[in-house]
Enzyme design. Structure first.
Site, mmCIF file in Angstrom:
data_model
loop_
_atom_site.group_PDB
_atom_site.id
_atom_site.type_symbol
_atom_site.label_atom_id
_atom_site.label_comp_id
_atom_site.label_asym_id
_atom_site.label_seq_id
_atom_site.Cartn_x
_atom_site.Cartn_y
_atom_site.Cartn_z
ATOM 1 N N TYR A 156 15.227 41.315 -12.764
ATOM 2 C CA TYR A 156 15.835 42.648 -12.859
ATOM 3 C C TYR A 156 15.049 43.528 -13.825
ATOM 4 O O TYR A 156 14.707 44.671 -13.511
ATOM 5 C CB TYR A 156 17.282 42.496 -13.311
ATOM 6 C CG TYR A 156 18.035 43.785 -13.516
ATOM 7 C CD1 TYR A 156 18.404 44.573 -12.437
ATOM 8 C CD2 TYR A 156 18.417 44.204 -14.792
ATOM 9 C CE1 TYR A 156 19.113 45.747 -12.614
ATOM 10 C CE2 TYR A 156 19.128 45.371 -14.983
ATOM 11 C CZ TYR A 156 19.473 46.143 -13.895
ATOM 12 O OH TYR A 156 20.171 47.307 -14.084
ATOM 13 N N ALA A 157 14.743 42.980 -15.007
ATOM 14 C CA ALA A 157 14.016 43.757 -16.015
ATOM 15 C C ALA A 157 12.632 44.151 -15.511
ATOM 16 O O ALA A 157 12.186 45.287 -15.703
ATOM 17 C CB ALA A 157 13.909 42.953 -17.305
ATOM 18 N N ALA A 158 11.945 43.209 -14.861
ATOM 19 C CA ALA A 158 10.599 43.500 -14.365
ATOM 20 C C ALA A 158 10.619 44.576 -13.289
ATOM 21 O O ALA A 158 9.769 45.482 -13.267
ATOM 22 C CB ALA A 158 9.962 42.220 -13.821
ATOM 23 N N SER A 159 11.603 44.500 -12.390
ATOM 24 C CA SER A 159 11.687 45.498 -11.322
ATOM 25 C C SER A 159 11.991 46.878 -11.878
ATOM 26 O O SER A 159 11.433 47.889 -11.428
ATOM 27 C CB SER A 159 12.750 45.087 -10.301
ATOM 28 O OG SER A 159 14.054 45.124 -10.863
ATOM 29 N N LYS A 160 12.865 46.933 -12.880
ATOM 30 C CA LYS A 160 13.204 48.221 -13.481
ATOM 31 C C LYS A 160 12.052 48.750 -14.349
ATOM 32 O O LYS A 160 11.852 49.967 -14.452
ATOM 33 C CB LYS A 160 14.478 48.079 -14.318
ATOM 34 C CG LYS A 160 15.742 47.868 -13.496
ATOM 35 C CD LYS A 160 16.120 49.113 -12.716
ATOM 36 C CE LYS A 160 17.510 49.009 -12.130
ATOM 37 N NZ LYS A 160 17.960 50.255 -11.484
#
Length: 260
Positions: A156-160
């Site tokens: 999630y963090a990487a995609s955001k």
């Protein structure tokens, strides 16, 4: 009435932040066009926000499907004649874990929703946005710049984080058409997901919910979590003409947990 007469497309409308954003759009004089995968959730939200139905429209929309994105944009133009802003709340945030236990097939799905889905929905709205300029507001996450210790959500963090990087390119590319692109980065945000986390942790550890909540708030400069509604207020500002000279920026809404 920051959005008087303006039409705002809001993706990811459910019980939490998306609903609060759509409600604030209507409250501030605008028209809200709601999209999410579950039509029943959209109907419930629209009925609560706008009982007479004069300032809302909605359609079941999966942002991984380009045609469905285009259909939601077309609905906004058909119903209200324009699109003045797009707010991207839709996201896959249910993938937990880090690198060592990563299922990269799941990571690809997370990226398809959070990064590419947001870009698909933005592109679908571009013809209408270019007609008179406007605003794109992306919901990011504080975890993309400061990983929390309580949970791991690396995908999630990487995609955001990738989406925030994409924001800079979009702001530069779309600026000549007077389209602004900004990101809101919430931290721990009091709403359905965090409420569920607090309840689950309290039950698992056999401690009061207030104790779990206190572990979060003790790190804030302000002695409470920002709420879904607080984040929605920042979104409304960035979508409005009050922010007409702001583009390519990331705004932390986190009660002062992380300061930059």
């Amino acid at each position: 009435m920051l959005l008087r007469g303006k039409t705002v497309v809001v993706s990811g409308v459910g019980a939490g932040l998306g609903h609060q954003v759509a409600a604030a759009v209507v409250r501030d004089g605008g028209n809200a066009v709601l999209g999410a995968r579950t039509e029943a959730n959209l109907a419930k939200s629209a009925a609560e926000i706008d009982p007479d139905g004069g300032h809302t429209a909605y359609a079941a929309t999966d942002i991984t499907d380009e045609r469905q994105c285009e259909a939601l944009a077309a609905l906004a133009v058909e119903r209200f004649g324009a699109i003045d802003a797009v707010v991207h709340v839709a996201a896959w945030d249910r993938s937990f874990g880090g690198l060592q236990d990563a299922d990269f097939a799941t990571w690809q799905q997370v990226i398809d929703v959070n990064l590419l889905g947001t870009l698909r929905m933005t592109r679908a709205c571009l013809p209408a946005l270019k007609a008179r300029g406007g605003s794109v507001v992306v919901i990011g996450t504080q975890s993309s710049v400061a990983a929390p210790s309580q949970v791991r959500q690396a995908a999630y963090a990487a995609s955001k984080g990738a989406l925030t990087s994409a924001m800079y390119s979009m702001a530069r590319e779309l600026g000549p058409d007077r389209i602004r692109v900004n990101t809101v980065l919430p931290g721990w945000m009091w709403g359905p997901p965090v409420r569920a986390y607090v309840q689950f942790t309290a039950h698992t550890e056999g401690v009061p919910e207030q104790e779990v909540l206190g572990r979060l708030t003790e790190r804030m400069a302000l002695p409470e979590l920002a709420t879904d509604a607080d984040v929605a207020e920042a979104v409304i500002f960035l979508a409005s003409d009050r922010a007409r000279a702001i583009t390519g920026q990331s705004l932390l809404v986190n009660a002062g947990e992380l300061m930059r």
